[in-house]
Design a protein around this motif. Structure first.
Motif, PDB file in Angstrom:
ATOM      1  N   LEU A 129       0.744  -1.331   0.046  1.00  0.00           N
ATOM      2  CA  LEU A 129      -0.039  -0.229   0.158  1.00  0.00           C
ATOM      3  C   LEU A 129       0.911   1.285  -0.023  1.00  0.00           C
ATOM      4  O   LEU A 129       0.686   2.239  -0.206  1.00  0.00           O
ATOM      5  CB  LEU A 129      -0.833  -0.037   1.328  1.00  0.00           C
ATOM      6  CG  LEU A 129      -2.367  -0.816   1.102  1.00  0.00           C
ATOM      7  CD1 LEU A 129      -3.017  -0.516   2.143  1.00  0.00           C
ATOM      8  CD2 LEU A 129      -2.921  -0.208   0.093  1.00  0.00           C
ATOM      9  N   VAL A 130       1.875   1.239   0.737  1.00  0.00           N
ATOM     10  CA  VAL A 130       2.929   2.412   0.704  1.00  0.00           C
ATOM     11  C   VAL A 130       3.275   2.577  -0.776  1.00  0.00           C
ATOM     12  O   VAL A 130       3.264   3.886  -0.924  1.00  0.00           O
ATOM     13  CB  VAL A 130       4.125   2.073   1.558  1.00  0.00           C
ATOM     14  CG1 VAL A 130       5.290   3.092   1.360  1.00  0.00           C
ATOM     15  CG2 VAL A 130       3.408   1.949   3.032  1.00  0.00           C
ATOM     16  N   LEU A 172      -7.730   9.530  13.369  1.00  0.00           N
ATOM     17  CA  LEU A 172      -7.399   8.231  13.703  1.00  0.00           C
ATOM     18  C   LEU A 172      -6.223   8.247  14.617  1.00  0.00           C
ATOM     19  O   LEU A 172      -5.355   9.106  14.433  1.00  0.00           O
ATOM     20  CB  LEU A 172      -6.931   7.445  12.430  1.00  0.00           C
ATOM     21  CG  LEU A 172      -8.105   7.304  10.952  1.00  0.00           C
ATOM     22  CD1 LEU A 172      -7.428   6.483  10.185  1.00  0.00           C
ATOM     23  CD2 LEU A 172      -9.361   6.756  11.891  1.00  0.00           C
ATOM     24  N   TYR A 173      -6.244   7.592  15.764  1.00  0.00           N
ATOM     25  CA  TYR A 173      -5.166   7.351  16.506  1.00  0.00           C
ATOM     26  C   TYR A 173      -4.076   5.916  16.206  1.00  0.00           C
ATOM     27  O   TYR A 173      -4.848   4.984  16.562  1.00  0.00           O
ATOM     28  CB  TYR A 173      -5.143   7.239  17.984  1.00  0.00           C
ATOM     29  CG  TYR A 173      -5.706   8.753  18.464  1.00  0.00           C
ATOM     30  CD1 TYR A 173      -4.774  10.016  18.629  1.00  0.00           C
ATOM     31  CD2 TYR A 173      -6.932   9.234  18.449  1.00  0.00           C
ATOM     32  CE1 TYR A 173      -5.223  11.271  18.924  1.00  0.00           C
ATOM     33  CE2 TYR A 173      -7.591  10.424  18.811  1.00  0.00           C
ATOM     34  CZ  TYR A 173      -6.657  11.357  19.018  1.00  0.00           C
ATOM     35  OH  TYR A 173      -6.888  12.692  19.477  1.00  0.00           O
ATOM     36  N   LEU A 174      -2.871   5.958  15.793  1.00  0.00           N
ATOM     37  CA  LEU A 174      -2.266   4.863  15.458  1.00  0.00           C
ATOM     38  C   LEU A 174      -1.250   4.778  16.832  1.00  0.00           C
ATOM     39  O   LEU A 174      -0.502   5.714  17.098  1.00  0.00           O
ATOM     40  CB  LEU A 174      -1.156   4.988  14.395  1.00  0.00           C
ATOM     41  CG  LEU A 174      -1.771   4.837  12.834  1.00  0.00           C
ATOM     42  CD1 LEU A 174      -0.930   5.314  11.918  1.00  0.00           C
ATOM     43  CD2 LEU A 174      -2.387   3.485  12.713  1.00  0.00           C
ATOM     44  N   THR A 175      -1.421   3.876  17.613  1.00  0.00           N
ATOM     45  CA  THR A 175      -0.495   3.441  18.640  1.00  0.00           C
ATOM     46  C   THR A 175       0.888   3.052  18.167  1.00  0.00           C
ATOM     47  O   THR A 175       1.007   2.213  17.311  1.00  0.00           O
ATOM     48  CB  THR A 175      -1.094   2.826  19.824  1.00  0.00           C
ATOM     49  OG1 THR A 175      -1.432   1.588  19.483  1.00  0.00           O
ATOM     50  CG2 THR A 175      -2.220   3.394  20.450  1.00  0.00           C
ATOM     51  N   ILE A 224       0.808   6.074   5.962  1.00  0.00           N
ATOM     52  CA  ILE A 224       0.497   5.832   4.501  1.00  0.00           C
ATOM     53  C   ILE A 224      -0.629   4.897   4.273  1.00  0.00           C
ATOM     54  O   ILE A 224      -1.517   4.822   3.590  1.00  0.00           O
ATOM     55  CB  ILE A 224       1.591   5.640   3.831  1.00  0.00           C
ATOM     56  CG1 ILE A 224       2.684   6.843   3.835  1.00  0.00           C
ATOM     57  CG2 ILE A 224       1.529   5.608   2.284  1.00  0.00           C
ATOM     58  CD1 ILE A 224       4.167   6.721   3.378  1.00  0.00           C
ATOM     59  N   GLU A 225      -0.369   3.523   5.079  1.00  0.00           N
ATOM     60  CA  GLU A 225      -1.229   2.527   4.912  1.00  0.00           C
ATOM     61  C   GLU A 225      -2.871   2.744   5.220  1.00  0.00           C
ATOM     62  O   GLU A 225      -3.606   2.571   4.498  1.00  0.00           O
ATOM     63  CB  GLU A 225      -0.758   1.321   5.729  1.00  0.00           C
ATOM     64  CG  GLU A 225      -1.404   0.059   5.528  1.00  0.00           C
ATOM     65  CD  GLU A 225      -0.806  -0.964   6.648  1.00  0.00           C
ATOM     66  OE1 GLU A 225       0.005  -0.680   7.694  1.00  0.00           O
ATOM     67  OE2 GLU A 225      -1.313  -2.214   6.508  1.00  0.00           O
ATOM     68  N   ALA A 226      -2.737   3.472   6.397  1.00  0.00           N
ATOM     69  CA  ALA A 226      -3.960   3.847   7.038  1.00  0.00           C
ATOM     70  C   ALA A 226      -4.956   4.760   5.972  1.00  0.00           C
ATOM     71  O   ALA A 226      -5.887   4.778   5.751  1.00  0.00           O
ATOM     72  CB  ALA A 226      -3.967   4.664   8.417  1.00  0.00           C
ATOM     73  N   LYS A 227      -3.980   5.800   5.412  1.00  0.00           N
ATOM     74  CA  LYS A 227      -4.603   6.756   4.574  1.00  0.00           C
ATOM     75  C   LYS A 227      -5.370   5.998   3.414  1.00  0.00           C
ATOM     76  O   LYS A 227      -6.484   6.226   3.105  1.00  0.00           O
ATOM     77  CB  LYS A 227      -3.606   7.577   3.757  1.00  0.00           C
ATOM     78  CG  LYS A 227      -3.914   8.408   2.651  1.00  0.00           C
ATOM     79  CD  LYS A 227      -2.975   8.995   2.031  1.00  0.00           C
ATOM     80  CE  LYS A 227      -3.127   9.263   0.496  1.00  0.00           C
ATOM     81  NZ  LYS A 227      -2.420  10.203  -0.451  1.00  0.00           N
ATOM     82  N   TRP A 228      -4.552   4.855   2.817  1.00  0.00           N
ATOM     83  CA  TRP A 228      -5.139   4.142   1.752  1.00  0.00           C
ATOM     84  C   TRP A 228      -6.280   3.046   2.278  1.00  0.00           C
ATOM     85  O   TRP A 228      -7.255   2.973   1.584  1.00  0.00           O
ATOM     86  CB  TRP A 228      -4.087   3.261   0.921  1.00  0.00           C
ATOM     87  CG  TRP A 228      -3.167   4.493  -0.075  1.00  0.00           C
ATOM     88  CD1 TRP A 228      -1.866   4.505   0.438  1.00  0.00           C
ATOM     89  CD2 TRP A 228      -3.658   5.277  -1.187  1.00  0.00           C
ATOM     90  NE1 TRP A 228      -1.447   5.478  -0.487  1.00  0.00           N
ATOM     91  CE2 TRP A 228      -2.392   5.916  -1.369  1.00  0.00           C
ATOM     92  CE3 TRP A 228      -4.855   5.372  -1.521  1.00  0.00           C
ATOM     93  CZ2 TRP A 228      -2.377   6.952  -2.246  1.00  0.00           C
ATOM     94  CZ3 TRP A 228      -4.617   6.442  -2.904  1.00  0.00           C
ATOM     95  CH2 TRP A 228      -3.644   7.148  -3.048  1.00  0.00           C
ATOM     96  N   ASP A 233      -7.869  11.780   5.638  1.00  0.00           N
ATOM     97  CA  ASP A 233      -6.663  12.710   5.318  1.00  0.00           C
ATOM     98  C   ASP A 233      -5.434  12.413   6.276  1.00  0.00           C
ATOM     99  O   ASP A 233      -5.768  12.308   7.401  1.00  0.00           O
ATOM    100  CB  ASP A 233      -7.208  13.918   5.197  1.00  0.00           C
ATOM    101  CG  ASP A 233      -6.178  15.196   4.876  1.00  0.00           C
ATOM    102  OD1 ASP A 233      -6.637  15.716   4.121  1.00  0.00           O
ATOM    103  OD2 ASP A 233      -5.360  15.156   5.815  1.00  0.00           O
ATOM    104  N   PRO A 234      -4.248  12.280   5.669  1.00  0.00           N
ATOM    105  CA  PRO A 234      -3.277  12.170   6.569  1.00  0.00           C
ATOM    106  C   PRO A 234      -2.871  13.040   7.675  1.00  0.00           C
ATOM    107  O   PRO A 234      -2.496  12.614   8.982  1.00  0.00           O
ATOM    108  CB  PRO A 234      -2.085  12.214   5.713  1.00  0.00           C
ATOM    109  CG  PRO A 234      -2.522  12.109   4.129  1.00  0.00           C
ATOM    110  CD  PRO A 234      -3.903  12.296   4.282  1.00  0.00           C
TER     111      PRO A 234
END
Ligand SMILES: NC(=O)c1ccc[n+]([C@@H]2O[C@H](COP(=O)([O-])OP(=O)(O)OC[C@H]3O[C@@H](n4cnc5c(N)ncnc54)[C@H](OP(=O)(O)O)[C@@H]3O)[C@@H](O)[C@H]2O)c1
Length: 393
Positions: A129-130, A172-175, A224-228, A233-234
């Protein structure tokens, strides 16, 4: 009927965990295909145990060794090798689920082929995805393939999103665990050896992702993975350091609610979630005991020691070929660090320099907003050469 499963990267950390999920639920899965690069003894044991229809080893010599071994034991599994063998595996073997667990851009062609075939894909190989997020998402929309995240953070977000609608997402919170160097000074990090960088505090993973966790480039790739994956929006994707790795990620909705997914740090849980989706079946991992959990900590990441996060946001905003340049430069720089050709603190600045030159270069190595696979692979090759040149200077 058991689900017919192909495991790409079956000899690695993710692949072995996926096979352990299948062992725990023997009536649910039939392993029909396995693939790896060169560890033929390990894959020979897997073939003898699971009797897949076909197996791929990308390295031809290892494939020959495997063929000999399988002849000796009278196995009727076919062995494929060569440039197109991974794609052939997902295109020709009848299956219901593909686990994309190869590390790096090497996993992209087969993952994309599985998506184009309209299969359900459990995506651990975030690099796909990146590098080719737009192509992957478009292919999934056309073929109606389902992309189920296996990365624990994205699995957590996927599950949390089930409690709201897309337009209701605020953040979105990425831990992030913070990796092995969370509490190290920059001076200590300067002399870190590959073995230090691979000593992850909470997760047991393959060498490349372990080093990516130490630089926090892993989190940059995950932005980047989460965006796709989620179409967010990043600028609305935030990283929070949570050293205990109990909350795997969270979604904040516009009404003020935050929905999180928790559990012990055990990759078998998100892998099983993807493999058994849409069901939840009994998992084999240890359960989280709240009364034994003393505390959970949260802190912001340090942008000075971990500049990869800013770079990740920037590349996520740009899209196009920027992800291919970032990913290839990172893979090559991590290799150089593992081979002790560069120091730990040189990894991210080198990657950033390559991304900057990509953005300012003219074609054919310059930025393109909507690239095809050929263009992405050309940028990948160019970025690897650029890192090789930096390492020889
Ligand atoms: N490990 C985790 O907990 C974790 C968590 C989240 C996401 N992920 C992601 O999952 C992916 C796999 O990570 P990992 O930690 O499992 O890596 P790993 O332990 O290093 O395993 C990598 C696997 O990919 C195979 N492989 C490498 N190059 C290949 C090629 N050219 N052709 C065919 N197979 C190839 C390897 O085969 P050989 O064994 O023969 O070399 C091995 O099976 C990565 O994208 C990573 O970011 C991992």
């Amino acid at each position: 009927m058991p689900k017919r499963v192909i495991i790409l990267g079956s000899t690695g950390s993710i692949g072995c965990s996926a096979l352990s999920v299948a062992d725990n639920l023997p009536d649910e899965f039939e392993i029909v295909g396995l693939a790896a690069e060169s560890r033929w003894q390990r894959i020979a044991e897997q073939v003898e145990r699971y009797h897949p229809k076909a197996v791929v080893l990308s390295d031809p010599i290892s494939a020959e060794n495997l063929t000999e071994r399988l002849c000796e034991v009278g196995s009727d599994t076919v062995v494929w090798s060569g440039a197109d063998a991974l794609v052939r595996l997902v295109e020709e073997v009848e299956c219901d689920f593909v686990l994309a667990g190869i590390v790096g851009v090497a996993g992209l062609p087969a993952t994309l082929a599985a998506v184009r075939r309209g299969l359900t894909v459990g995506l651990a190989n975030k690099e796909s995805l990146v590098v080719a997020g737009e192509l992957m998402v478009r292919a999934a929309a056309n073929s109606k393939a389902r992309l189920l995240p296996v990365d624990s953070e994205h699995s957590a977000i996927y599950q949390s999103l089930l409690s709201g609608r897309h337009e209701e997402i605020e953040r979105l919170y990425l831990t992030a665990s913070g990796g092995p160097f969370r509490t190290w000074t920059a001076e200590q990090m300067r002399s870190a050896a590959p073995a230090d960088a691979m000593r992850h505090p909470t997760w047991s993973m393959g060498p490349k992702i372990s080093i990516d966790s130490a630089t926090m480039m892993n989190k940059a790739l995950e932005i980047i993975e989460a965006k796709w994956l989620f179409g967010v929006d990043p600028d609305r994707i935030e990283v929070v350091v949570h050293p205990e790795s109990i909350i795997h990620s969270m979604v904040a909705f516009r009404d003020g609610s935050i929905v999180a997914q928790m559990g012990r740090p055990d990759m078998r849980t998100p892998i099983q979630y993807a493999m058994t989706h849409p069901q939840r079946l009994t998992g084999c991992g240890e359960r989280l005991e709240f009364t034994q959990l003393q505390r959970m900590h949260f802190e912001p990441p340090d942008p000075a020691r971990f500049p990869s996060l800013r770079l990740g946001h920037e590349v996520a905003r740009l899209g196009g070929t920027a992800g291919a340049a970032l990913n290839a430069a990172n893979e090559a720089a991590v290799d150089a660090f593992r081979n002790e050709r560069i120091g730990f603190l040189e990894i991210v600045p080198m990657v950033e320099d390559v991304v900057k030159s990509h953005l300012s270069a003219d074609q054919p190595s310059g930025f393109e907003a909507h690239p095809d696979l050929t263009t992405l692979m050309a940028v990948d090759a160019w970025a690897r050469r650029a890192i090789a040149q930096c390492c020889t200077v």
